[in-house]
Design a protein around this motif. Structure first.
Motif, PDB file in Angstrom:
ATOM      1  N   UNK A  80      24.546  13.525 -25.015  1.00 20.12           N
ATOM      2  CA  UNK A  80      24.005  13.520 -26.512  1.00 20.12           C
ATOM      3  C   UNK A  80      25.225  13.007 -27.186  1.00 20.12           C
ATOM      4  N   UNK A  81      26.526  13.623 -27.165  1.00 19.83           N
ATOM      5  CA  UNK A  81      27.582  13.238 -28.029  1.00 19.83           C
ATOM      6  C   UNK A  81      28.150  11.929 -27.790  1.00 19.83           C
ATOM      7  N   UNK A  82      28.076  11.461 -26.449  1.00 19.70           N
ATOM      8  CA  UNK A  82      28.291   9.998 -25.961  1.00 19.70           C
ATOM      9  C   UNK A  82      27.661   9.112 -26.798  1.00 19.70           C
ATOM     10  N   UNK A  83      26.270   9.495 -26.785  1.00 19.01           N
ATOM     11  CA  UNK A  83      25.048   8.712 -27.162  1.00 19.01           C
ATOM     12  C   UNK A  83      25.380   8.352 -28.745  1.00 19.01           C
ATOM     13  N   UNK A  84      26.176   9.210 -29.467  1.00 16.82           N
ATOM     14  CA  UNK A  84      26.453   8.794 -31.014  1.00 16.82           C
ATOM     15  C   UNK A  84      27.300   7.709 -31.000  1.00 16.82           C
ATOM     16  N   UNK A  85      27.890   7.107 -29.935  1.00 17.67           N
ATOM     17  CA  UNK A  85      28.595   5.837 -30.054  1.00 17.67           C
ATOM     18  C   UNK A  85      29.975   5.938 -30.647  1.00 17.67           C
ATOM     19  N   UNK A  86      30.633   6.873 -30.289  1.00 16.26           N
ATOM     20  CA  UNK A  86      31.966   6.856 -30.975  1.00 16.26           C
ATOM     21  C   UNK A  86      32.763   5.620 -30.761  1.00 16.26           C
ATOM     22  N   UNK A  87      33.852   5.662 -31.598  1.00 17.28           N
ATOM     23  CA  UNK A  87      34.712   4.306 -31.443  1.00 17.28           C
ATOM     24  C   UNK A  87      35.389   4.301 -30.025  1.00 17.28           C
ATOM     25  N   UNK A  88      35.915   5.342 -29.674  1.00 16.09           N
ATOM     26  CA  UNK A  88      36.943   5.646 -28.537  1.00 16.09           C
ATOM     27  C   UNK A  88      36.315   6.804 -28.008  1.00 16.09           C
ATOM     28  N   UNK A  89      36.144   6.788 -26.672  1.00 14.87           N
ATOM     29  CA  UNK A  89      35.810   8.031 -25.786  1.00 14.87           C
ATOM     30  C   UNK A  89      36.762   8.211 -24.517  1.00 14.87           C
ATOM     31  N   UNK A  90      37.381   9.372 -24.630  1.00 16.76           N
ATOM     32  CA  UNK A  90      38.214   9.997 -23.405  1.00 16.76           C
ATOM     33  C   UNK A  90      37.469  10.864 -22.628  1.00 16.76           C
ATOM     34  N   UNK A  91      37.139  10.614 -21.189  1.00 16.92           N
ATOM     35  CA  UNK A  91      36.630  11.519 -20.267  1.00 16.92           C
ATOM     36  C   UNK A  91      37.979  12.049 -19.360  1.00 16.92           C
ATOM     37  N   UNK A  92      38.411  12.982 -19.757  1.00 16.59           N
ATOM     38  CA  UNK A  92      39.474  13.981 -19.117  1.00 16.59           C
ATOM     39  C   UNK A  92      38.903  14.771 -18.066  1.00 16.59           C
ATOM     40  N   UNK A  93      38.614  14.223 -16.833  1.00 15.07           N
ATOM     41  CA  UNK A  93      37.786  15.076 -16.340  1.00 15.07           C
ATOM     42  C   UNK A  93      38.884  15.607 -14.699  1.00 15.07           C
ATOM     43  N   UNK A  94      38.389  16.830 -14.713  1.00 12.87           N
ATOM     44  CA  UNK A  94      39.115  17.430 -13.265  1.00 12.87           C
ATOM     45  C   UNK A  94      38.940  16.636 -11.954  1.00 12.87           C
ATOM     46  N   UNK A  95      37.633  16.269 -12.073  1.00 10.41           N
ATOM     47  CA  UNK A  95      36.845  15.549 -11.054  1.00 10.41           C
ATOM     48  C   UNK A  95      36.023  14.215 -11.400  1.00 10.41           C
ATOM     49  N   UNK A  96      35.017  14.651 -11.928  1.00  7.40           N
ATOM     50  CA  UNK A  96      34.006  13.716 -12.389  1.00  7.40           C
ATOM     51  C   UNK A  96      33.580  13.882 -13.872  1.00  7.40           C
ATOM     52  N   UNK A  97      33.051  13.093 -14.690  1.00  2.40           N
ATOM     53  CA  UNK A  97      32.637  13.327 -16.003  1.00  2.40           C
ATOM     54  C   UNK A  97      31.165  13.758 -15.724  1.00  2.40           C
ATOM     55  N   UNK A  98      30.501  13.312 -14.585  1.00  6.99           N
ATOM     56  CA  UNK A  98      29.119  13.799 -14.229  1.00  6.99           C
ATOM     57  C   UNK A  98      28.049  12.707 -14.401  1.00  6.99           C
ATOM     58  N   UNK A  99      26.919  12.647 -13.708  1.00  5.83           N
ATOM     59  CA  UNK A  99      25.910  11.444 -13.752  1.00  5.83           C
ATOM     60  C   UNK A  99      25.065  11.815 -15.080  1.00  5.83           C
ATOM     61  N   UNK A 100      24.260  10.643 -15.215  1.00  9.02           N
ATOM     62  CA  UNK A 100      23.271  10.509 -16.443  1.00  9.02           C
ATOM     63  C   UNK A 100      22.029  10.692 -15.618  1.00  9.02           C
ATOM     64  N   UNK A 101      21.223  11.728 -15.779  1.00  9.54           N
ATOM     65  CA  UNK A 101      19.892  11.891 -14.993  1.00  9.54           C
ATOM     66  C   UNK A 101      18.744  11.049 -15.736  1.00  9.54           C
ATOM     67  N   UNK A 102      18.971  10.928 -16.965  1.00  9.23           N
ATOM     68  CA  UNK A 102      18.212   9.956 -17.580  1.00  9.23           C
ATOM     69  C   UNK A 102      18.198   8.571 -17.327  1.00  9.23           C
ATOM     70  N   UNK A 103      19.418   8.188 -17.315  1.00 11.72           N
ATOM     71  CA  UNK A 103      19.933   6.808 -17.067  1.00 11.72           C
ATOM     72  C   UNK A 103      19.390   6.494 -15.560  1.00 11.72           C
ATOM     73  N   UNK A 104      19.701   7.281 -14.669  1.00 10.69           N
ATOM     74  CA  UNK A 104      19.313   7.139 -13.124  1.00 10.69           C
ATOM     75  C   UNK A 104      17.973   7.150 -13.059  1.00 10.69           C
ATOM     76  N   UNK A 105      16.910   7.745 -13.635  1.00 12.13           N
ATOM     77  CA  UNK A 105      15.415   7.728 -13.776  1.00 12.13           C
ATOM     78  C   UNK A 105      15.012   6.506 -14.499  1.00 12.13           C
ATOM     79  N   UNK A 106      15.638   6.270 -15.360  1.00 13.49           N
ATOM     80  CA  UNK A 106      15.183   4.980 -16.177  1.00 13.49           C
ATOM     81  C   UNK A 106      16.385   4.301 -17.016  1.00 13.49           C
ATOM     82  N   UNK A 107      17.000   3.290 -16.196  1.00  9.88           N
ATOM     83  CA  UNK A 107      18.288   2.596 -16.615  1.00  9.88           C
ATOM     84  C   UNK A 107      17.985   2.177 -18.088  1.00  9.88           C
ATOM     85  N   UNK A 108      19.149   2.204 -18.724  1.00 10.27           N
ATOM     86  CA  UNK A 108      19.442   1.616 -19.972  1.00 10.27           C
ATOM     87  C   UNK A 108      19.669  -0.003 -19.908  1.00 10.27           C
ATOM     88  N   UNK A 109      18.731  -0.713 -20.702  1.00  5.70           N
ATOM     89  CA  UNK A 109      18.841  -2.243 -20.576  1.00  5.70           C
ATOM     90  C   UNK A 109      19.458  -2.860 -21.787  1.00  5.70           C
TER      91      UNK A 109
END
Length: 390
Positions: A80-109
Motif C-alpha cells: 500500500x505504501x508503494x502504491x502511493x507512488x513516492x518519487x524514490x523507492x528503496x527496497x533494502x531487503x535481507x533476501x527479497x521484497x516479497x511478491x504482490x498477490x494482487x498483481x499475481x492474481x490480476x496483473x496491472x496494465x
C-alpha cells in the motif's frame, strides 16, 4: 582493456556510502518523497539512507517488515505504501521484497496493454513515475566497499558494451569450467545497472555494475529491433552452463563447493547434475513448478497462468556481465553478479516480461569468454577469459 581499480573507485570526499548513493545515484532533490522498506537485518543501511535523504531535504519514510523469501508475499502495508507512488523507492531487503498477490492474481496494465505482476515494477517500468534502488542481501561491509565508486566511469563502460551489442543476433559463452552455450538475443535490448537512477522509470541495484539481457524465449517468434517477425518459433538457448561461482536458491545464496551443470535445450533447463547444491537447485525449481499449478487453483494466478509459470521455472531468463571491480564473489549474489571476470545466467523469469515465473535464480560463471555474432556473420569478442576487451 582492463579497468584499473585505483582509477575506478570514486573519491568519497568524506561522504558516507549512503550519501554517495543519495547524491550521485538517485540524486534526490529537496521536497521529494522517499520510501524505504527494510528488514531488521538491514536496519543500519536503511537508517543511513534515511538520514542522508533527510539531509537533502526529502520527505522520508522508513518501514520495516520481516524477511521475505522468493515465495513470500510482501506485507500488505508495504504494498500500500508503494502504491502511493513516492518519487524514490528503496527496497533494502535481507533476501527479497516479497511478491504482490494482487498483481499475481490480476496483473496491472499500462495504457499500451503491457502487464506487470508487482506494483513496484508497474510504477517503475510501466508508468515510469518512480525511480528505485533494490538491494537484496546487502550488508554494511558490502555497502562500504562497493557503493562509493566512480559512476561516470561505470556508465562509460556500459555505453561501450551497448554499442557492441547493437545488431548482434546471438552470444556464445564458454568457460574453463565447461560452459558452452549459444544465447539468441535478436531483437532484445541490453539493459544497464550503471548507477544512474536519477530519472523516473529508472532503477537498479546497489552495488551497481552490470549489463544484462533477456535471451529470446524458446518457442517464441523471433523479432528484429522494429518488432517485425523474422523467424517463427525460435528454439532458444542451447548448450551447457556450468555454474562454478555461487548460486541463488529459494532460501538464499551460497558459494558453490561443487559446480552445478545445467543442460539447456530449446531455451529451458532439461538436466541438472553435480553435488548437494545441484539437488538444492532442482528442489527450488521443482517447488516453483508445483506452486505455479497450486497458485492458479487457489486464485493467486490468473486462469491458464499456472502452466506458463511452471514452464518458465526452467527458462534461461538472463545473461549478465559483472562490471564493478570493487565487487568480489562472497556467496551473496547482489555483489557476486557485479564482480569483474564473471558472467551470470538466471533460471526463471526474464526482464522483458514475456517469461513470467515465481523464481529468478542467478548463478555465476567464472572467467568466461563471450563472443557476439552479428547478422552479417561477423563476430566480436567482448570478454576473453574474464577480461574485458573494450
Amino acid at each position: 582493456m582492463e579497468l584499473k581499480l585505483d582509477n575506478f573507485l570514486g573519491k568519497k570526499n568524506n561522504r558516507s556510502s549512503a550519501q554517495v548513493v543519495i547524491q550521485d545515484v538517485v540524486k534526490i532533490k529537496k521536497g521529494e518523497r522517499v520510501l524505504i522498506v527494510a528488514n531488521p537485518a538491514t536496519s543500519e543501511i536503511a537508517q543511513d539512507l534515511f538520514s542522508a535523504a533527510c539531509e537533502e531535504g526529502a520527505q522520508s519514510t522508513l518501514i520495516f517488515q520481516s524477511d521475505k523469501t522468493s515465495f513470500d508475499n510482501a506485507n500488505p502495508e508495504v504494498l500500500s505504501a508503494i502504491a502511493t507512488q513516492p518519487n524514490v523507492f528503496f527496497s533494502i531487503s535481507n533476501i527479497k521484497l516479497g511478491k504482490d498477490p494482487q498483481g499475481n492474481a490480476k496483473p496491472y496494465k499500462t495504457e499500451n496493454g503491457e502487464e506487470f505482476t508487482h506494483i513496484f515494477d508497474y510504477l517503475v517500468e510501466g508508468k515510469k513515475v518512480m525511480r528505485a534502488v533494490w538491494t537484496p542481501g546487502i550488508t554494511p561491509d558490502m555497502m562500504e566497499r562497493t557503493a562509493a565508486i566512480d559512476y561516470k566511469e561505470l556508465q562509460e563502460r556500459c555505453r561501450k558494451l551497448n554499442e557492441f551489442f547493437k545488431d548482434s543476433v546471438s552470444v556464445r559463452v564458454t568457460s574453463p569450467g565447461g560452459t558452452d552455450v549459444i544465447v539468441p538475443i535478436n531483437g532484445r535490448n541490453l539493459l544497464f545497472d550503471d548507477g544512474d537512477f536519477s530519472k523516473p522509470g529508472t532503477g537498479g541495484n546497489i552495488p551497481a555494475g552490470e549489463v544484462f539481457i533477456s535471451p529470446v524465449v524458446g518457442g517464441s517468434n523471433l523479432k528484429d529491433s522494429n518488432g517485425t517477425i523474422i523467424e517463427q518459433q525460435c528454439d532458444g538457448c542451447e548448450g551447457t552452463i556450468v555454474f562454478d561461482g555461487s548460486m541463488t536458491f529459494s532460501d538464499g545464496d551460497s558459494i558453490l563447493e561443487t559446480p552445478i551443470t545445467c543442460k539447456v535445450h530449446a531455451g529451458y533447463v532439461t538436466e541438472i547434475s553435480g553435488g548437494s547444491e545441484a539437488k538444492r537447485l532442482l528442489k527450488t525449481i521443482t517447488e516453483a513448478e508445483n506452486r505455479s499449478i497450486a497458485y492458479e487453483k487457489e486464485g493467486k494466478l490468473g486462469e491458464g497462468q499456472g502452466c506458463i509459470y511452471k514452464k518458465n521455472a526452467r527458462n534461461i531468463g538472463e545473461l549478465g556481465i559483472g562490471l564493478n571491480p570493487a565487487a568480489k564473489i562472497t556467496g551473496n549474489m547482489l555483489e557476486d553478479e557485479k564482480a569483474f571476470h564473471t558472467c551470470h545466467f538466471a533460471i526463471g523469469e526474464n526482464y522483458d516480461n514475456d517469461a513470467p515465473s515465481l523464481i529468478h535464480l542467478d548463478g555465476i560463471v567464472k572467467e568466461p569468454t563471450i563472443i557476439l555474432t552479428y547478422s552479417n556473420g561477423s563476430t566480436k569478442t567482448i570478454l576473453q577469459d574474464g577480461a574485458l576487451q573494450i
